[in-house]
Write a protein that holds these residues in place. Structure first.
Motif: not given
Length: 407
Positions: A227, A212, A253, A260
């Motif tokens: 991502l 990320a 994720f 995130l």
């Protein structure tokens, strides 16, 4: 035959990203009659900054664009790597990651390069925006083209410079699947509000096979989000479904650490979400009859190599020069491929090294990367390894021929 006594050759270039306008620049200066067709409504701005290194830097210098691109240089100062909990593992300077040369390599916003390439073509080269090639009929001594708009035109040569998913390549060489080499990674790129206080830097969070990234190449209110994750097979079912793309990203994720959750939500809210697989194009030949491919359409290197735009700039210079030097297009295409193929393939090979550092695939790779980052002496040793030296060598692995110039 003397080159200047030849009839003016009409060339259609499909694609107005990097390779297409660069090729148009050189062909126009060699006296060709150039038309560029582009499906977008204008030259595309925005996008991630791109690197211009090695031989490509010499190309933009010969185009007279080096001073403007130096001014546009974004000066990314550091890349910070984070562990699974969001803790800092270590930092690198961009050149340590790319194998580039500080003070020589250029990193410029993609839109700035696109504008620099387009500016000298205004009033000299015909651009057909909001259109694309529907059919091509190579009849031996010309190529008859029908555009999506219904317009019919005839050209001496056609160049597909229309990217990884090239329409021209599909029409002439067959389905993309024949040439598409999947590198086992999927990515989603987008912009989101810069609520993180980032400027002139990138921050990368990793777990094995996942990365990320927040990237702010300047101090503005927007930041690039990225991502990426490994996957055994391409997610074909998600390519035309933005909701499915975001669902897949959220599934990969799920952690509530670092930024995130903000990145996953940013992907859902983004109006500029770009979702694709990390891949290369590998073809046995780049030309067929009077049609030839350039840039990513011929030899996409993938973003992991960091060399896509640089290789495209070099290829445009070589293709135009060989067409100017040869009356026979088949001889020109052969010379172009003979020069460019080793250079393109050497830079494609860099994708493996880039993936190991930015997105380590295994736990062992990740731990080895992190151990290196925690030890400045190890960083210095790693940057001096054969792999790093190969990166620098690959960037400059082609000596530019000196083609005759026509103003």
């Amino acid at each position: 035959m003397n080159r200047t006594s030849r009839p003016t050759r009409r060339v259609l270039i499909s694609g107005a990203s990097i390779a297409g306008p660069a090729l148009a620049y050189w062909l126009d200066r060699y006296g060709f009659e150039v038309t560029v067709v582009e499906k977008a409504s204008a030259v595309r701005g925005g996008g991630y900054p791109i690197d211009i290194r090695g031989t490509a830097r010499e190309v933009v210098d010969r185009m007279g664009m080096l001073p403007a691109l130096r001014k546009a240089h974004v000066d990314t100062r550091q890349i910070t790597f984070l562990g699974a909990a969001g803790d800092t593992v270590g930092t690198l300077q961009p050149e340590q990651l790319t194998g580039g040369v500080a003070g020589l390599d250029l990193e410029v916003p993609r839109g700035d390069l696109a504008d620099a390439l387009y500016a000298p073509l205004r009033g000299r080269v015909e651009f057909l925006f909001d259109d694309s090639i529907a059919t091509l009929d190579d009849v031996g001594d010309a190529v008859h083209v029908v555009f999506d708009s219904g317009v019919r035109r005839t050209f001496d040569l056609v160049v597909g410079a229309d990217g990884l998913h090239s329409n021209t390549r599909r029409l002439v060489f067959g389905p993309e699947e024949r040439f598409h080499h999947y590198l086992g990674r999927v990515f989603a790129g987008f912009t989101l509000p810069n609520e993180f206080g980032l400027a002139h830097e990138a921050v990368i969070w990793n777990e094995p096979g996942r990365g990320a990234i927040l990237y702010a190449y300047e101090a503005t209110d927007r930041v690039h989000g990225f991502l990426t994750f490994t996957r055994d097979t391409p997610p074909i079912e998600a390519f035309r479904d933005p909701r499915a793309q975001c669902d897949l990203v959220e599934e990969r994720f799920p952690e509530r650490v670092w930024q995130l959750p903000r990145l996953v939500e940013g992907a859902r809210r983004a109006e500029d979400l770009f979702f694709d697989v990390v891949s290369q194009i590998r073809m046995p030949a780049w030309s067929h009859g009077r049609v030839v491919l350039a840039g990513d359409a011929a030899h996409a290197t993938s973003f992991l190599s960091g060399q896509g735009s640089s290789v495209a700039l070099v290829g445009a210079y070589v293709l135009a020069g060989e067409l100017a030097a040869h009356a026979d297009h088949a001889e020109a295409f052969a010379a172009y491929e003979r020069l460019m193929r080793p250079f393109a393939e050497r830079n494609q090979a860099l994708a493996g090294d880039g993936g190991t550092v930015v997105i380590p695939t295994t736990r062992e790779d990740l731990e080895a990367r992190n151990a290196m980052l925690r030890d400045p002496a190890a960083v210095a040793r790693t940057m001096a390894t054969e792999g790093a030296r190969e990166g620098r060598a690959a960037h400059s692995a082609l000596d530019l021929p000196d083609y005759p110039r026509v103003a």
